[in-house]
Design an enzyme around this catalytic site. Sequence first.
Site, PDB file in Angstrom:
ATOM      1  N   GLY A 103     -50.409  36.890 -15.648  1.00 15.96           N
ATOM      2  CA  GLY A 103     -51.388  35.845 -15.377  1.00 15.96           C
ATOM      3  C   GLY A 103     -52.809  36.204 -15.754  1.00 15.96           C
TER       4      GLY A 103
ATOM      5  CG  HIS B 246     -63.071  42.291 -12.125  1.00 16.79           C
ATOM      6  ND1 HIS B 246     -62.344  41.388 -12.878  1.00 16.79           N
ATOM      7  CD2 HIS B 246     -63.492  43.249 -12.990  1.00 16.79           C
ATOM      8  CE1 HIS B 246     -62.345  41.780 -14.146  1.00 16.79           C
ATOM      9  NE2 HIS B 246     -63.032  42.906 -14.245  1.00 16.79           N
TER      10      HIS B 246
ATOM     11  CG  ASN C 122     -50.278  33.877 -19.599  1.00 17.04           C
ATOM     12  OD1 ASN C 122     -50.231  32.648 -19.564  1.00 17.04           O
ATOM     13  ND2 ASN C 122     -51.404  34.547 -19.491  1.00 17.04           N
TER      14      ASN C 122
ATOM     15  NE  ARG D 253     -64.183  32.289  -6.830  1.00 17.17           N
ATOM     16  CZ  ARG D 253     -64.498  33.361  -7.569  1.00 17.17           C
ATOM     17  NH1 ARG D 253     -65.753  33.565  -7.936  1.00 17.17           N
ATOM     18  NH2 ARG D 253     -63.573  34.212  -7.921  1.00 17.17           N
TER      19      ARG D 253
HETATM   20  C1  BV8 Z   1     -69.153  45.070 -18.372  1.00  9.67           C
HETATM   21  C2  BV8 Z   1     -65.293  38.937 -10.493  1.00  9.67           C
HETATM   22  C3  BV8 Z   1     -70.739  46.651 -19.101  1.00  9.67           C
HETATM   23  C4  BV8 Z   1     -66.316  37.893 -10.172  1.00  9.67           C
HETATM   24  C5  BV8 Z   1     -64.954  38.836 -12.904  1.00  9.67           C
HETATM   25  C6  BV8 Z   1     -72.367  40.218 -22.886  1.00  9.67           C
HETATM   26  C7  BV8 Z   1     -73.117  40.837 -21.886  1.00  9.67           C
HETATM   27  C8  BV8 Z   1     -72.552  41.691 -20.951  1.00  9.67           C
HETATM   28  C9  BV8 Z   1     -71.198  41.921 -20.993  1.00  9.67           C
HETATM   29  C10 BV8 Z   1     -70.456  41.282 -21.962  1.00  9.67           C
HETATM   30  C11 BV8 Z   1     -71.019  40.453 -22.921  1.00  9.67           C
HETATM   31  N1  BV8 Z   1     -70.018  40.015 -23.750  1.00  9.67           N
HETATM   32  C12 BV8 Z   1     -68.849  40.527 -23.337  1.00  9.67           C
HETATM   33  C13 BV8 Z   1     -69.110  41.284 -22.271  1.00  9.67           C
HETATM   34  C14 BV8 Z   1     -68.167  42.000 -21.509  1.00  9.67           C
HETATM   35  C15 BV8 Z   1     -67.802  41.089 -20.329  1.00  9.67           C
HETATM   36  C16 BV8 Z   1     -66.691  40.180 -20.784  1.00  9.67           C
HETATM   37  O1  BV8 Z   1     -65.589  40.635 -20.922  1.00  9.67           O
HETATM   38  N2  BV8 Z   1     -67.006  38.892 -21.014  1.00  9.67           N
HETATM   39  C17 BV8 Z   1     -65.996  37.976 -21.478  1.00  9.67           C
HETATM   40  C18 BV8 Z   1     -66.281  36.572 -20.935  1.00  9.67           C
HETATM   41  C19 BV8 Z   1     -65.978  37.995 -22.988  1.00  9.67           C
HETATM   42  N3  BV8 Z   1     -67.370  41.987 -19.282  1.00  9.67           N
HETATM   43  C20 BV8 Z   1     -68.230  42.347 -18.348  1.00  9.67           C
HETATM   44  O2  BV8 Z   1     -69.341  41.912 -18.220  1.00  9.67           O
HETATM   45  C21 BV8 Z   1     -67.705  43.421 -17.409  1.00  9.67           C
HETATM   46  N4  BV8 Z   1     -68.675  44.445 -17.295  1.00  9.67           N
HETATM   47  O3  BV8 Z   1     -68.803  44.882 -19.498  1.00  9.67           O
HETATM   48  O4  BV8 Z   1     -70.130  45.940 -18.031  1.00  9.67           O
HETATM   49  C22 BV8 Z   1     -71.635  47.620 -18.474  1.00  9.67           C
HETATM   50  C23 BV8 Z   1     -71.280  48.960 -18.486  1.00  9.67           C
HETATM   51  C24 BV8 Z   1     -72.147  49.880 -17.930  1.00  9.67           C
HETATM   52  C25 BV8 Z   1     -73.339  49.449 -17.339  1.00  9.67           C
HETATM   53  C26 BV8 Z   1     -73.654  48.096 -17.308  1.00  9.67           C
HETATM   54  C27 BV8 Z   1     -72.797  47.162 -17.877  1.00  9.67           C
HETATM   55  C28 BV8 Z   1     -67.461  42.856 -16.042  1.00  9.67           C
HETATM   56  C29 BV8 Z   1     -66.445  41.753 -16.114  1.00  9.67           C
HETATM   57  C30 BV8 Z   1     -66.050  41.337 -14.704  1.00  9.67           C
HETATM   58  C31 BV8 Z   1     -66.507  39.935 -14.434  1.00  9.67           C
HETATM   59  N5  BV8 Z   1     -66.040  39.516 -13.118  1.00  9.67           N
HETATM   60  N6  BV8 Z   1     -64.533  38.530 -11.662  1.00  9.67           N
HETATM   61  C32 BV8 Z   1     -65.715  36.658  -9.566  1.00  9.67           C
HETATM   62  O5  BV8 Z   1     -64.476  36.558  -9.459  1.00  9.67           O
HETATM   63  O6  BV8 Z   1     -66.488  35.776  -9.172  1.00  9.67           O
HETATM   64  S1  BV8 Z   1     -64.033  38.381 -14.229  1.00  9.67           S
HETATM   65  C33 BV8 Z   1     -63.081  37.071 -13.777  1.00  9.67           C
HETATM   66  O7  BV8 Z   1     -62.693  36.437 -14.970  1.00  9.67           O
HETATM   67  C34 BV8 Z   1     -61.796  37.447 -13.127  1.00  9.67           C
HETATM   68  O8  BV8 Z   1     -61.919  38.491 -12.223  1.00  9.67           O
HETATM   69  C35 BV8 Z   1     -60.910  37.780 -14.274  1.00  9.67           C
HETATM   70  O9  BV8 Z   1     -60.992  39.130 -14.594  1.00  9.67           O
HETATM   71  C36 BV8 Z   1     -61.548  37.000 -15.377  1.00  9.67           C
HETATM   72  C37 BV8 Z   1     -60.684  35.834 -15.734  1.00  9.67           C
HETATM   73  O10 BV8 Z   1     -59.650  36.345 -16.354  1.00  9.67           O
HETATM   74  P1  BV8 Z   1     -58.183  35.954 -15.892  1.00  9.67           P
HETATM   75  O11 BV8 Z   1     -57.885  36.579 -14.599  1.00  9.67           O
HETATM   76  O12 BV8 Z   1     -57.372  36.320 -17.043  1.00  9.67           O
HETATM   77  O13 BV8 Z   1     -58.218  34.399 -15.635  1.00  9.67           O
HETATM   78  P2  BV8 Z   1     -58.185  33.228 -16.713  1.00  9.67           P
HETATM   79  O14 BV8 Z   1     -58.473  31.985 -15.987  1.00  9.67           O
HETATM   80  O15 BV8 Z   1     -59.016  33.613 -17.887  1.00  9.67           O
HETATM   81  O16 BV8 Z   1     -56.678  33.222 -17.208  1.00  9.67           O
HETATM   82  C38 BV8 Z   1     -55.646  32.894 -16.304  1.00  9.67           C
HETATM   83  C39 BV8 Z   1     -54.360  33.128 -17.047  1.00  9.67           C
HETATM   84  O17 BV8 Z   1     -53.285  32.847 -16.149  1.00  9.67           O
HETATM   85  C40 BV8 Z   1     -54.173  32.218 -18.247  1.00  9.67           C
HETATM   86  O18 BV8 Z   1     -53.784  33.010 -19.363  1.00  9.67           O
HETATM   87  C41 BV8 Z   1     -53.039  31.275 -17.820  1.00  9.67           C
HETATM   88  O19 BV8 Z   1     -52.209  30.956 -18.923  1.00  9.67           O
HETATM   89  C42 BV8 Z   1     -52.303  32.109 -16.834  1.00  9.67           C
HETATM   90  N7  BV8 Z   1     -51.565  31.360 -15.810  1.00  9.67           N
HETATM   91  C43 BV8 Z   1     -51.870  30.145 -15.284  1.00  9.67           C
HETATM   92  N8  BV8 Z   1     -50.952  29.825 -14.342  1.00  9.67           N
HETATM   93  C44 BV8 Z   1     -50.077  30.863 -14.264  1.00  9.67           C
HETATM   94  C45 BV8 Z   1     -50.474  31.843 -15.190  1.00  9.67           C
HETATM   95  N9  BV8 Z   1     -49.800  32.994 -15.354  1.00  9.67           N
HETATM   96  C46 BV8 Z   1     -48.707  33.193 -14.590  1.00  9.67           C
HETATM   97  N10 BV8 Z   1     -48.265  32.300 -13.663  1.00  9.67           N
HETATM   98  C47 BV8 Z   1     -48.927  31.131 -13.488  1.00  9.67           C
HETATM   99  N11 BV8 Z   1     -48.471  30.236 -12.584  1.00  9.67           N
END
Ligand code: BV8
Length: 253
Positions: free
Chosen positions: A188, A120, A214, A71
């Site tokens: 996005g 993040h 989006n 990446r």
């Molecule tokens: C936390 C860095 C608690 C790494 C990322 C079970 C166990 C533990 C936690 C959880 C669990 N279940 C749920 C959770 C919470 C979890 C979570 O949310 N999971 C999800 C999957 C349900 N969250 C966490 O774990 C967070 N921490 O909860 O900690 C805690 C508290 C105290 C003590 C201990 C623990 C941490 C979450 C952070 C994860 N890291 N990134 C790396 O990059 O390698 S997240 C990563 O995915 C990205 O950073 C981003 O945030 C996320 C993806 O989201 P998007 O950016 O929205 O991307 P996506 O592809 O989904 O969507 C793209 C969009 O763009 C689409 O809608 C598309 O239509 C649109 N698009 C496309 N083209 C365009 C466009 N828009 C505009 N223009 C275009 N041209």
Amino acid sequence: MNPISPELILRLKSAKRCVVLSGSGISAESGIPTFRDALTGLWTHFRAEDLATAEAFQHDPELVWRWYQWRRELIGRVNPNPGHTAIVDLEYLLPDVIVITQNVDGLHQRAGSRRVIEFHGNIHRNICTAEQRVIDIDTTGTDSPPACPDCGAALRPDVVWFGEPIPPLALQAAIAAVQVCDLLIAIGTSAQVQPAADLAHAAKRAGATIVELNPNPTPMTGIADFVLSGPAGIILPQLIEQLRSLQATQVAV
Ligand code: BV8
């Protein structure tokens, strides 16, 4: 793509404190696959959620390290796109703009954005797994996590993995920003990852106008006051152009 409404431009012009909440979609037009699509090519048989975890790194540090190196190399070959640049323009057109990004690619800063909260982390930094501090060494070309030069422990990317807490300073700054903003523009993001996605709801609760940009609907669409359906790299420059025109006419009067 739906047209930009005059009401939105008027609302934009009157914004006192604007938060931009960005996700991987804003980097799509730079050539970086969105997070959900990130696993292209040799990574197709993995899910991002399965690689971006401390457990995956514990289990197979080389595999996770190579994914981040892939990446980093990809990011190193691309540039910010007109969507990133339009946000920089917005920072000069409005009195107070802060970017909260979920992305780790650093493209907002490379485009010139000056106030960026890296919710993040940042893929270009590494931290020592033992000392938990940034270690600034060149890791180009490495296929496995290098050893910390101070203590010998493995290095890891300075990003927030699933199951890990958001860095406290970033979390505090983001919450403070959304609680006082009067306009939040979500760009996005699929609004599926927490706590990032809840920032828009917090802004809504604080009375902010919510704009979602989006090509697709998301769980956030329901709270948006304005929905711009299309690519950020096309729509954001149009938004800036119309804001500039409005500001110019109102000065001329
Ligand atoms: C936390 C860095 C608690 C790494 C990322 C079970 C166990 C533990 C936690 C959880 C669990 N279940 C749920 C959770 C919470 C979890 C979570 O949310 N999971 C999800 C999957 C349900 N969250 C966490 O774990 C967070 N921490 O909860 O900690 C805690 C508290 C105290 C003590 C201990 C623990 C941490 C979450 C952070 C994860 N890291 N990134 C790396 O990059 O390698 S997240 C990563 O995915 C990205 O950073 C981003 O945030 C996320 C993806 O989201 P998007 O950016 O929205 O991307 P996506 O592809 O989904 O969507 C793209 C969009 O763009 C689409 O809608 C598309 O239509 C649109 N698009 C496309 N083209 C365009 C466009 N828009 C505009 N223009 C275009 N041209």
